[in-house]
Enzyme design. Structure first.
Site, PDB file in Angstrom:
ATOM      1  N   ASP A 149     -12.569  -2.365   8.971  1.00  0.00           N
ATOM      2  CA  ASP A 149     -13.234  -1.103   9.297  1.00  0.00           C
ATOM      3  C   ASP A 149     -14.615  -0.975   8.663  1.00  0.00           C
ATOM      4  OD1 ASP A 149     -10.919  -0.436  10.662  1.00  0.00           O
ATOM      5  OD2 ASP A 149     -10.028   0.515   8.899  1.00  0.00           O
ATOM      6  N   GLU A 150     -15.293  -2.090   8.485  1.00  0.00           N
ATOM      7  CA  GLU A 150     -16.612  -2.064   7.850  1.00  0.00           C
ATOM      8  C   GLU A 150     -17.680  -1.539   8.816  1.00  0.00           C
ATOM      9  OE1 GLU A 150     -14.675  -4.721   8.069  1.00  0.00           O
ATOM     10  OE2 GLU A 150     -14.227  -5.460   6.053  1.00  0.00           O
ATOM     11  N   GLY A 151     -17.384  -1.592  10.118  1.00  0.00           N
ATOM     12  CA  GLY A 151     -18.382  -1.188  11.114  1.00  0.00           C
ATOM     13  C   GLY A 151     -18.766  -2.354  12.016  1.00  0.00           C
ATOM     14  N   LYS A 152     -17.841  -3.294  12.163  1.00  0.00           N
ATOM     15  CA  LYS A 152     -18.129  -4.521  12.936  1.00  0.00           C
ATOM     16  C   LYS A 152     -18.500  -4.190  14.385  1.00  0.00           C
ATOM     17  CE  LYS A 152     -14.011  -5.937  11.779  1.00  0.00           C
ATOM     18  NZ  LYS A 152     -13.612  -4.954  10.759  1.00  0.00           N
ATOM     19  N   ASN A 155      -4.324  -4.626  16.526  1.00  0.00           N
ATOM     20  CA  ASN A 155      -4.407  -3.973  15.201  1.00  0.00           C
ATOM     21  C   ASN A 155      -5.846  -3.553  14.909  1.00  0.00           C
ATOM     22  OD1 ASN A 155      -5.083  -6.708  15.066  1.00  0.00           O
ATOM     23  ND2 ASN A 155      -4.122  -7.076  13.085  1.00  0.00           N
ATOM     24  N   ALA A 156      -6.807  -4.190  15.571  1.00  0.00           N
ATOM     25  CA  ALA A 156      -8.224  -3.862  15.373  1.00  0.00           C
ATOM     26  C   ALA A 156      -8.583  -2.567  16.109  1.00  0.00           C
ATOM     27  CB  ALA A 156      -9.087  -5.004  15.910  1.00  0.00           C
ATOM     28  N   GLY A 157      -9.530  -1.839  15.537  1.00  0.00           N
ATOM     29  CA  GLY A 157     -10.116  -0.684  16.216  1.00  0.00           C
ATOM     30  C   GLY A 157     -11.597  -0.715  15.902  1.00  0.00           C
ATOM     31  N   HIS A 158     -12.405  -1.097  16.880  1.00  0.00           N
ATOM     32  CA  HIS A 158     -13.843  -1.269  16.652  1.00  0.00           C
ATOM     33  C   HIS A 158     -14.602  -0.162  17.373  1.00  0.00           C
ATOM     34  CE1 HIS A 158     -13.341  -5.837  15.661  1.00  0.00           C
ATOM     35  NE2 HIS A 158     -12.621  -5.038  14.890  1.00  0.00           N
ATOM     36  N   GLN A 203     -10.401  -7.250  11.494  1.00  0.00           N
ATOM     37  CA  GLN A 203      -9.924  -7.020  10.121  1.00  0.00           C
ATOM     38  C   GLN A 203     -11.020  -7.395   9.116  1.00  0.00           C
ATOM     39  OE1 GLN A 203      -7.387  -8.899  12.339  1.00  0.00           O
ATOM     40  NE2 GLN A 203      -7.263  -6.774  12.951  1.00  0.00           N
ATOM     41  N   THR A 235      -4.750   3.754  14.249  1.00  0.00           N
ATOM     42  CA  THR A 235      -3.529   4.518  13.956  1.00  0.00           C
ATOM     43  C   THR A 235      -3.807   5.953  13.537  1.00  0.00           C
ATOM     44  OG1 THR A 235      -3.606   3.754  11.671  1.00  0.00           O
ATOM     45  CG2 THR A 235      -2.274   2.453  13.214  1.00  0.00           C
ATOM     46  N   GLY A 236      -5.066   6.290  13.247  1.00  0.00           N
ATOM     47  CA  GLY A 236      -5.408   7.634  12.786  1.00  0.00           C
ATOM     48  C   GLY A 236      -5.002   7.898  11.338  1.00  0.00           C
ATOM     49  N   SER A 292     -27.159   0.327   7.611  1.00  0.00           N
ATOM     50  CA  SER A 292     -26.725   1.259   8.648  1.00  0.00           C
ATOM     51  C   SER A 292     -26.587   2.654   8.051  1.00  0.00           C
ATOM     52  CB  SER A 292     -25.395   0.782   9.234  1.00  0.00           C
ATOM     53  OG  SER A 292     -24.894   1.719  10.149  1.00  0.00           O
TER      54      SER A 292
HETATM   55  P1  GDP Z   1     -14.700  -1.828  12.566  1.00  0.00           P
HETATM   56  O1  GDP Z   1     -13.218  -1.938  12.685  1.00  0.00           O
HETATM   57  O2  GDP Z   1     -15.247  -2.750  11.520  1.00  0.00           O
HETATM   58  O3  GDP Z   1     -15.437  -1.970  13.869  1.00  0.00           O
HETATM   59  O4  GDP Z   1     -14.994  -0.350  12.029  1.00  0.00           O
HETATM   60  P2  GDP Z   1     -14.308   1.007  12.554  1.00  0.00           P
HETATM   61  O5  GDP Z   1     -14.845   1.335  13.883  1.00  0.00           O
HETATM   62  O6  GDP Z   1     -12.830   0.930  12.418  1.00  0.00           O
HETATM   63  O7  GDP Z   1     -14.771   2.024  11.445  1.00  0.00           O
HETATM   64  C1  GDP Z   1     -16.112   2.278  11.184  1.00  0.00           C
HETATM   65  C2  GDP Z   1     -16.362   3.780  11.366  1.00  0.00           C
HETATM   66  O8  GDP Z   1     -17.585   4.129  10.752  1.00  0.00           O
HETATM   67  C3  GDP Z   1     -16.499   4.195  12.809  1.00  0.00           C
HETATM   68  O9  GDP Z   1     -16.016   5.512  12.953  1.00  0.00           O
HETATM   69  C4  GDP Z   1     -18.006   4.144  13.048  1.00  0.00           C
HETATM   70  O10 GDP Z   1     -18.437   5.017  14.089  1.00  0.00           O
HETATM   71  C5  GDP Z   1     -18.514   4.622  11.723  1.00  0.00           C
HETATM   72  N1  GDP Z   1     -19.805   4.065  11.301  1.00  0.00           N
HETATM   73  C6  GDP Z   1     -20.324   2.835  11.530  1.00  0.00           C
HETATM   74  N2  GDP Z   1     -21.490   2.686  10.868  1.00  0.00           N
HETATM   75  C7  GDP Z   1     -21.718   3.847  10.213  1.00  0.00           C
HETATM   76  C8  GDP Z   1     -22.742   4.303   9.322  1.00  0.00           C
HETATM   77  O11 GDP Z   1     -23.687   3.595   8.987  1.00  0.00           O
HETATM   78  N3  GDP Z   1     -22.604   5.573   8.843  1.00  0.00           N
HETATM   79  C9  GDP Z   1     -21.564   6.381   9.164  1.00  0.00           C
HETATM   80  N4  GDP Z   1     -21.510   7.598   8.631  1.00  0.00           N
HETATM   81  N5  GDP Z   1     -20.582   5.979   9.987  1.00  0.00           N
HETATM   82  C10 GDP Z   1     -20.651   4.731  10.490  1.00  0.00           C
HETATM   83  P1  IMO Z   2     -10.395  -3.745  12.156  1.00  0.00           P
HETATM   84  O1  IMO Z   2     -10.685  -4.938  13.037  1.00  0.00           O
HETATM   85  C1  IMO Z   2      -8.251  -2.130   8.736  1.00  0.00           C
HETATM   86  C2  IMO Z   2      -4.249  -3.726   7.964  1.00  0.00           C
HETATM   87  C3  IMO Z   2      -3.076  -2.795   8.167  1.00  0.00           C
HETATM   88  C4  IMO Z   2      -2.105  -3.357   7.148  1.00  0.00           C
HETATM   89  C5  IMO Z   2      -2.356  -4.865   7.248  1.00  0.00           C
HETATM   90  C6  IMO Z   2      -1.411  -5.596   8.176  1.00  0.00           C
HETATM   91  O2  IMO Z   2     -10.492  -2.448  12.865  1.00  0.00           O
HETATM   92  O3  IMO Z   2     -11.213  -3.811  10.914  1.00  0.00           O
HETATM   93  P2  IMO Z   2      -1.045  -5.715  10.807  1.00  0.00           P
HETATM   94  O4  IMO Z   2      -1.065  -4.644  11.860  1.00  0.00           O
HETATM   95  O5  IMO Z   2      -2.057  -6.764  11.004  1.00  0.00           O
HETATM   96  O6  IMO Z   2       0.341  -6.244  10.592  1.00  0.00           O
HETATM   97  O7  IMO Z   2      -1.406  -4.931   9.443  1.00  0.00           O
HETATM   98  O8  IMO Z   2      -3.682  -4.999   7.724  1.00  0.00           O
HETATM   99  N1  IMO Z   2      -5.133  -3.853   9.140  1.00  0.00           N
HETATM  100  C7  IMO Z   2      -6.350  -3.310   9.222  1.00  0.00           C
HETATM  101  N2  IMO Z   2      -7.007  -2.508   8.367  1.00  0.00           N
HETATM  102  N3  IMO Z   2      -8.849  -2.552   9.863  1.00  0.00           N
HETATM  103  C8  IMO Z   2      -8.222  -3.374  10.725  1.00  0.00           C
HETATM  104  O9  IMO Z   2      -8.831  -3.918  11.800  1.00  0.00           O
HETATM  105  C9  IMO Z   2      -6.888  -3.769  10.439  1.00  0.00           C
HETATM  106  N4  IMO Z   2      -5.976  -4.536  11.067  1.00  0.00           N
HETATM  107  C10 IMO Z   2      -4.913  -4.588  10.261  1.00  0.00           C
HETATM  108  O10 IMO Z   2      -3.430  -1.468   7.879  1.00  0.00           O
HETATM  109  O11 IMO Z   2      -2.458  -2.939   5.859  1.00  0.00           O
HETATM  110 MG    MG Z   3     -11.533  -0.704  12.610  1.00  0.00          MG
END
Ligand code: GDP
Ligand code: IMO
Ligand code: MG
Length: 426
Positions: free
Chosen positions: A12-15, A37-40, A221, A298-299, A410
């Site tokens: 969830d770094e912001g990929k 499992n990913a949510g981008h 991840q 998953t929220g 960012s």
């Molecule tokens: P990913 O799984 O690495 O793609 O990251 P996620 O989408 O799960 O989580 C990143 C969250 O941070 C998302 O809600 C993005 O819209 C938000 N986001 C991304 N870059 C920034 C940023 O620079 N600032 C803020 N406030 N939010 C950001």
């Molecule tokens: P993105 O791509 C954050 C975590 C789960 C759990 C562990 C194992 O959006 O960064 P799994 O479903 O793979 O069996 O879960 O890994 N996890 C993540 N945490 N971002 C994700 O994907 C993740 N995908 C899995 O929360 O701790």
């Molecule tokens: Mg994510």
């Protein structure tokens, strides 16, 4: 060349945002591991999109998107995801291809995930329950289904044989289930998938490299969730590190160019497992609210904490990162002081900057260096040189410590909220 973009923390770094930003420079964007499992998250034109299995280059019409062999694909999630994109008039039959060797997640994989987690009780992984672990287990156990199998006449037979094995395990765990609805949905999704281009994508990838095209491999991840190097057993079931790109797409190591390592200016983690710099207090809650740190899949509320340099240095080392991208700096705007963990103190008093093997079992004490906050909105800043002095000091410190340039900063969720610091090598 294949450039790689991957997360250096716990996901969830912001990929998603950065792949979308970089995609115009690439002819191909490819996912090489992970699954639903990913949510981008991508944000532009005031709309927020969350992608789970489809690569984040999908909104760039000139970009071919590949779901590689290293991915575990859930057909049901795929169908829903594609249907959700219908209103954007993307040419998905042309711009998206899937490897025949991609593993399939079937409904009983999700049930098994839930059964295993339930049996673990308090020591549960905190899985997203998307069937990832069980699907990769079947792949490695040499009994899984692959996408190419759906094109064969005996797919139903293969499917039923695997389901029978799963049912025995579910019965062993006394896990209740009713498969009727999900199986119906699954087979409808399999028919739907047949309308897409399913082929041996390693040939496409290597042909594209031969033509001199640029490929961006999109990690899912984060490195600290890697099956080999993460905080085992609190990890996911794939190689999330750069090494996963070669096996997950079928490219040779010598084809790898830039490795973009992406990290938040603080840390988050979803699910269980060690998190040395975690803030279990009001400040942690404030960061969660400011950063809207709730899972895109998953929220679930994400755990929050300070930036952790031993962990970041470890990830940089494992991946051979060549450029860093720092995300969500704006979330720290409200802080008077910002901490960075520079070392860990182990229970025997030793100070280290290495990741201990037994991090899951011991308590380490983070040692912090404190920085002055910049205390202002970053919305009006578009170039590096005009950033507040406190933020520049924070960035310079990190670059010195990490010995890698930070190319992008960012400052918000939108595609446009990005500051370029160094020229990006091509
Ligand atoms: P990913 O799984 O690495 O793609 O990251 P996620 O989408 O799960 O989580 C990143 C969250 O941070 C998302 O809600 C993005 O819209 C938000 N986001 C991304 N870059 C920034 C940023 O620079 N600032 C803020 N406030 N939010 C950001
Ligand atoms: P993105 O791509 C954050 C975590 C789960 C759990 C562990 C194992 O959006 O960064 P799994 O479903 O793979 O069996 O879960 O890994 N996890 C993540 N945490 N971002 C994700 O994907 C993740 N995908 C899995 O929360 O701790
Ligand atoms: Mg994510």
């Amino acid at each position: 060349m294949v450039d790689i973009l991957l997360g250096l923390q716990w996901g969830d770094e912001g990929k998603g945002k950065i792949v979308d930003v970089l995609a115009p420079d690439y002819q191909v964007v490819a996912r090489f591991q992970g699954g639903p499992n990913a949510g981008h998250t991508l944000e532009f034109d005031g709309i927020k999109h969350v992608l789970h299995q489809i690569p984040s280059g999908i909104f760039r019409s000139d970009c071919l998107n590949i779901i590689g062999n290293g991915v575990v694909l859930d057909p049901i999630v795929f169908k829903r995801e594609i249907e959700g994109l219908a209103k954007y008039n993307l040419d998905l039959r042309k711009n998206l291809i899937i490897s025949k060797k991609t593993s399939i997640i079937i409904p009983t994989h999700r049930l098994l995930d839930a059964a295993y987690e339930k049996a673990k009780g308090d020591s549960k992984i905190g899985s997203t329950l998307r069937g990832i672990g069980p699907a990769y287990s079947d792949k490695v156990g040499r009994q899984g289904l692959r996408l190419g199998d759906i094109l064969s006449a005996d797919f139903d037979k293969k499917y039923n044989s695997l389901v029978d094995k799963h049912k025995q395990i579910l019965d062993f765990y006394s896990f209740p289930y009713d498969l009727s609805e999900s199986e119906k949905e699954f087979f409808a999704a399999i028919d739907f998938l047949k309308e897409f281009t399913i082929l041996d994508s390693e040939y496409i990838v290597n042909d594209s490299l031969k033509k001199g095209q640029k490929i961006l491999a999109e990690g899912a991840q984060g490195s600290l969730l890697d099956i080999d190097f993460g905080s085992y057993p609190f990890v996911t079931s794939s190689n999330t590190t750069a090494a996963g790109v070669c096996s997950g797409l079928g490219v040779a190591p010598r084809q790898v160019g830039e490795v973009y390592g992406i990290f938040k200016a603080y840390c988050t983690r979803v699910g269980s497992g060690p998190f040395p710099t975690e803030l279990n207090d009001d400040l942690g809650e404030q960061i969660r609210q400011e950063g809207r740190e709730f899972g895109a899949t998953t929220g679930r509320p994400r755990r929050t904490g300070w930036l952790d340099l031993p962990a970041l240095k470890y990830s940089i080392m494992l991946n051979g990162v060549t450029q860093l991208i720092m995300m969500k700096v704006d979330v720290l705007n409200f802080l008077d002081e910002i901490n960075i963990c520079t070392h860990y103190r182990l229970p025997d008093g030793t100070v280290t900057e290495q990741m201990p093997f037994d991090l899951t079992d011991i308590q380490v004490e983070p040692i912090y260096k404190t920085f002055k906050g910049w205390k202002c909105s970053l919305e009006k800043y578009h170039t590096y040189n005009e950033l507040p002095a406190e933020l520049s000091a924070y960035i310079s410190y990190l670059e010195n410590e990490l010995e890698i340039p930070i190319s992008f900063i960012s400052t918000g969720p939108d595609r446009e909220a990005i500051i370029l610091k160094e020229a990006v090598a091509s």
